[in-house]
Design a protein around this motif. Structure first.
Motif, PDB file in Angstrom:
ATOM      1  N   LEU A 158       0.811  -1.223   0.000  1.00 16.39           N
ATOM      2  CA  LEU A 158       0.000   0.000   0.000  1.00 16.39           C
ATOM      3  C   LEU A 158       0.839   1.266   0.000  1.00 16.39           C
ATOM      4  CD1 LEU A 158      -2.789  -1.074   2.518  1.00 16.39           C
ATOM      5  CD2 LEU A 158      -3.041  -0.732   0.054  1.00 16.39           C
ATOM      6  N   THR A 159       2.150   1.098   0.051  1.00 20.81           N
ATOM      7  CA  THR A 159       3.059   2.242  -0.052  1.00 20.81           C
ATOM      8  C   THR A 159       4.063   1.954  -1.149  1.00 20.81           C
ATOM      9  OG1 THR A 159       4.669   1.360   1.529  1.00 20.81           O
ATOM     10  CG2 THR A 159       2.850   2.691   2.426  1.00 20.81           C
ATOM     11  N   ASP A 160       4.708   2.998  -1.645  1.00 12.30           N
ATOM     12  CA  ASP A 160       5.708   2.809  -2.691  1.00 12.30           C
ATOM     13  C   ASP A 160       6.820   1.879  -2.222  1.00 12.30           C
ATOM     14  OD1 ASP A 160       4.380   4.448  -4.487  1.00 12.30           O
ATOM     15  OD2 ASP A 160       5.455   6.256  -3.871  1.00 12.30           O
ATOM     16  N   GLU A 161       7.169   1.971  -0.956  1.00 15.16           N
ATOM     17  CA  GLU A 161       8.259   1.144  -0.419  1.00 15.16           C
ATOM     18  C   GLU A 161       7.886  -0.329  -0.390  1.00 15.16           C
ATOM     19  OE1 GLU A 161      11.166   0.841   3.522  1.00 15.16           O
ATOM     20  OE2 GLU A 161       9.393   2.141   3.545  1.00 15.16           O
ATOM     21  N   SER A 162       6.729  -0.647   0.165  1.00 17.07           N
ATOM     22  CA  SER A 162       6.323  -2.051   0.269  1.00 17.07           C
ATOM     23  C   SER A 162       5.983  -2.636  -1.100  1.00 17.07           C
ATOM     24  CB  SER A 162       5.122  -2.190   1.216  1.00 17.07           C
ATOM     25  OG  SER A 162       4.017  -1.430   0.758  1.00 17.07           O
ATOM     26  N   TYR A 163       5.335  -1.860  -1.951  1.00 21.21           N
ATOM     27  CA  TYR A 163       5.001  -2.326  -3.292  1.00 21.21           C
ATOM     28  C   TYR A 163       6.277  -2.554  -4.108  1.00 21.21           C
ATOM     29  CZ  TYR A 163       3.307  -2.248  -8.125  1.00 21.21           C
ATOM     30  OH  TYR A 163       3.081  -2.552  -9.444  1.00 21.21           O
ATOM     31  N   GLY A 164       7.200  -1.614  -4.059  1.00 13.72           N
ATOM     32  CA  GLY A 164       8.410  -1.682  -4.867  1.00 13.72           C
ATOM     33  C   GLY A 164       9.412  -2.719  -4.423  1.00 13.72           C
ATOM     34  N   ALA A 165       9.245  -3.276  -3.218  1.00 12.19           N
ATOM     35  CA  ALA A 165      10.168  -4.311  -2.752  1.00 12.19           C
ATOM     36  C   ALA A 165      10.099  -5.548  -3.633  1.00 12.19           C
ATOM     37  CB  ALA A 165       9.852  -4.685  -1.304  1.00 12.19           C
ATOM     38  N   TYR A 166       8.926  -5.794  -4.234  1.00 12.91           N
ATOM     39  CA  TYR A 166       8.769  -6.962  -5.123  1.00 12.91           C
ATOM     40  C   TYR A 166       8.514  -6.538  -6.563  1.00 12.91           C
ATOM     41  CZ  TYR A 166       7.529 -11.569  -6.796  1.00 12.91           C
ATOM     42  OH  TYR A 166       7.521 -12.745  -7.488  1.00 12.91           O
ATOM     43  N   ARG A 167       7.576  -5.618  -6.785  1.00 16.40           N
ATOM     44  CA  ARG A 167       7.222  -5.206  -8.143  1.00 16.40           C
ATOM     45  C   ARG A 167       8.211  -4.136  -8.633  1.00 16.40           C
ATOM     46  NH1 ARG A 167       3.755  -9.155 -10.011  1.00 16.40           N
ATOM     47  NH2 ARG A 167       2.812  -9.995  -8.122  1.00 16.40           N
ATOM     48  N   ILE A 168       9.429  -4.588  -8.871  1.00 17.26           N
ATOM     49  CA  ILE A 168      10.503  -3.664  -9.245  1.00 17.26           C
ATOM     50  C   ILE A 168      10.243  -3.090 -10.638  1.00 17.26           C
ATOM     51  CG2 ILE A 168      12.980  -3.466  -9.699  1.00 17.26           C
ATOM     52  CD1 ILE A 168      13.387  -5.716  -7.641  1.00 17.26           C
ATOM     53  N   GLY A 169      10.188  -1.763 -10.700  1.00 15.77           N
ATOM     54  CA  GLY A 169       9.914  -1.103 -11.971  1.00 15.77           C
ATOM     55  C   GLY A 169       8.456  -0.745 -12.162  1.00 15.77           C
ATOM     56  N   GLY A 170       7.615  -1.158 -11.235  1.00 18.81           N
ATOM     57  CA  GLY A 170       6.189  -0.879 -11.345  1.00 18.81           C
ATOM     58  C   GLY A 170       5.779   0.357 -10.566  1.00 18.81           C
TER      59      GLY A 170
END
Length: 333
Positions: A158-170
């Motif tokens: 739900l945050t850029d940090e938690s989302y970006g930890a896996y969906r790199i580039g998204g």
């Protein structure tokens, strides 16, 4: 399930369940066609998810560190309408479900809405799984108008940090916008019964947000929220993405202090009930055969029905009953 019920589909389902029941007593026979077919619209993806074969192949630093895995970098291709129509023609009388996903991002195939529309017209229940990065307002309208029954939007935070930890580039904001556009299109198209499913992998990076995700998913535009455990590579000594609570992990620590895969029940129903058809025409037992190691054959050379019932497929199913093939050990169905 909004699938057109026909005698041929109902009879085929009975045969499938009967053959599966016989397999529990050691008698492996296949007299039916697949109940579901997963077609692979594309082998390419925009993201570099660290635990996805496509993402790992794109990750230059990973390839440098693990050069033996460069073979995972498959040729980037898209399923043609010609190949799709052959699959549809061979399966539409007996199949119930057509899934539009396997390795890459389905929405990168510009023909996807047309594929969905033709499968829908044939009376099949249609499903797409997407990272939502290619969904525009126009694409959302096209998917809904095509008669899509269910769309799975992967959003692992739900945050850029938690989302970006896996969906790199998204982009998290793009995911949220896609959900809004899908909701808006569903409301506007009164005939649509599309189920908008938000799917979240259970990861260390987002475990503090699981409760909030349950509270807000409907306000984001989704009809349903599904949490999934994550498949991880190099997990024996732990993994930075592995959840703290072992109940939500596919791996458990053994007496040796190492993590091991949890034991699974043998005789998976999915290899009796369906198959995957890739962009190059390979027919695979299931979505875990990511390297095409257990292909039954190729649809360019033989019909799906022949491949689904051939000697290679029977040998694989026997192995699934007695010893668990390598790909089954990675599964968590």
């Amino acid at each position: 399930m909004s699938v057109a019920l026909t005698r041929s589909r109902f009879t085929n389902a009975l045969r499938c369940y009967w053959n599966y029941a016989l397999s529990r007593f050691g008698l492996v026979r296949i007299s039916h066609m697949p109940l579901f077919v997963s077609v692979e619209p594309a082998t390419v993806c925009q993201l570099k998810c660290p635990e996805c074969p496509v993402g790992r192949a794109k990750n230059a630093s990973h390839a440098a560190h693990r050069p033996e895995e460069k073979s995972d970098d498959r040729v980037q291709t898209f399923m043609s309408m010609e190949r799709f129509r052959r699959v549809l023609e061979e399966c539409q009388e007996t199949a119930w479900v057509m899934q539009f996903f396997f390795q890459g991002e389905p929405l990168l195939n510009k023909n996807l809405p047309q594929m969905i529309a033709e499968a829908h017209a044939a009376g099949l229940y249609t499903i797409v799984s997407t990272n939502a990065q290619a969904i525009t307002e126009e694409m959302a309208q096209a998917l809904v108008a095509a008669g899509l029954d269910r769309i799975i939007v992967s959003m692992d935070g739900l945050t850029d940090e938690s989302y970006g930890a896996y969906r790199i580039g998204g982009s998290l904001e793009q995911c949220k916008a896609a959900l809004r556009w899908l909701r808006k299109s569903k409301i506007k198209n009164q005939k649509s019964k599309i189920l908008i499913e938000l799917q979240c992998l259970r990861l260390k990076s987002n475990e503090h947000e699981w409760g909030e995700m349950r509270r807000v998913y409907k306000t984001l535009g989704a009809d349903r929220l599904v949490f999934k455990t994550a498949q991880l590579y190099d997990y024996a000594d732990g993994h930075p993405l592995m959840p703290s609570d072992p109940r939500y992990s596919r791996y458990i620590m053994g007496a040796d202090g190492k993590y091991h895969r949890r034991r699974l029940r043998k005789g998976c129903f999915r290899v009796w009930s369906g198959c995957v058809v890739t962009t190059n025409g390979d027919v695979l037992p299931c979505c875990y055969d990511k390297a095409h190691a257990h292909a039954y054959g190729n649809n360019k050379e033989s019909a799906i029905g022949e491949l689904f019932r051939n000697a290679i497929s029977l040998a694989f199913r026997k192995a699934a009953i007695h010893e668990q093939p390598d790909i089954c050990k990675e599964c968590w169905k």
